[in-house]
Structure formats: C-alpha cells, structure tokens
Write a protein that holds these residues in place. Structure first.
Motif, short mmCIF file in Angstrom:
data_model
loop_
_atom_site.label_atom_id
_atom_site.label_comp_id
_atom_site.label_asym_id
_atom_site.label_seq_id
_atom_site.Cartn_x
_atom_site.Cartn_y
_atom_site.Cartn_z
N VAL A 278 0.69 7.84 -6.61
CA VAL A 278 -0.54 8.83 -6.83
C VAL A 278 0.21 10.05 -7.42
N GLN B 203 0.89 -1.13 0.03
CA GLN B 203 0.05 -0.07 0.01
C GLN B 203 0.83 1.22 0.14
N ARG B 204 1.99 1.33 0.83
CA ARG B 204 3.03 2.53 0.58
C ARG B 204 3.28 2.56 -0.73
N SER B 205 3.90 1.59 -1.50
CA SER B 205 4.35 1.83 -2.88
C SER B 205 3.19 2.39 -3.68
N LEU B 206 1.95 2.12 -3.66
CA LEU B 206 0.65 2.18 -4.33
C LEU B 206 0.63 3.83 -3.93
N ASP B 207 0.56 4.31 -2.62
CA ASP B 207 0.37 5.65 -2.31
C ASP B 207 1.18 6.41 -3.03
N ARG B 208 2.60 6.14 -3.24
CA ARG B 208 3.74 6.87 -3.74
C ARG B 208 3.45 7.08 -5.15
#
Length: 125
Positions: free
Chosen positions: A12, A5-10
């Motif tokens: 954005v 999720q942290r990678s997906l957030d980055r």
C-alpha cells in the motif's frame, strides 16, 4: 505463488508500476518471497539509518518507489545471498515483461542490498 495478505498490505502506497512487477515476480519466482518493507515514513528511515541498515535519509522507500523482499524457505525468512539472486532474476524478468525499469540493490557497487528493489531513477525521478 501469490503474495500473502501481509505482503499486499506492505505494498500500500508503493508506486503501481513497482507493485505490478512484484506481483508478477511472485508468480514466476523459483524462490518464495514476502514483502518486508514498502513505503516508509521519514521516522522509520531515520531509525534504519541510525542502526546502519540504511545509508541515506533520502530513500526511495519514502516516496513509494522501493520495496524490500525476503526469501522464505520452509516457512522461515532466509538471508542467504544465492536466494536473492534467484529473486532478482524473477524481478528483472517481471520488469522486462511489464516494461518497468527497476534497479536491484544487489547490483550496486557499494552497500550491496540483496532484498532491495526500486524503480529506476532515470525513468521514475
């Protein structure tokens, strides 16, 4: 592997074509990786320039045309170059599969940047 999720957030704010490449590369990469940086503010870019981690204020990160990836081995981020050649192979294969032109910082002649991938300026000015 799927991106955390942290990678997906980055991701954005990153161009959709580059996101597509990163997601596909995560599925096929021999090395687990995370996204450490996606789109950046000008202020963040200035900080990196001041620290010597970048050589420009005109970064493709500012426009969402670049990402930085980090290899993860046994739960730890690692910076060994051989890992980045493997990540680059996955990114290049994913780019070919998706028809997206990318450039790897590890292929640059000066200031080699193994974690850095960007959309090719010729196709994405």
């Amino acid at each position: 592997m799927e991106l955390n999720q942290r990678s997906l957030d980055r991701l954005v704010g990153v161009h959709a074509d580059l996101v597509k490449v990163v997601r596909r590369a995560a599925e096929i990469s021999a090395v687990v990786f995370i996204v450490t940086e996606g789109r950046r503010t000008r202020e963040r870019q200035a900080q990196l320039l001041a620290k010597g981690a970048s050589q420009t204020l005109n970064s493709r990160h500012i426009t969402g045309h670049a990402v930085d990836l980090a290899a993860v081995v046994d739960g730890e981020v690692r910076w060994d170059w051989p890992l980045y050649y493997k990540i680059a192979a996955a990114m290049k294969q994913a780019a070919t599969e998706t028809g997206v032109a990318i450039v790897w910082g590890g292929d640059w002649r000066t200031f080699k940047d193994g974690p850095h991938f960007e959309l090719d300026r010729k196709a994405y000015p």
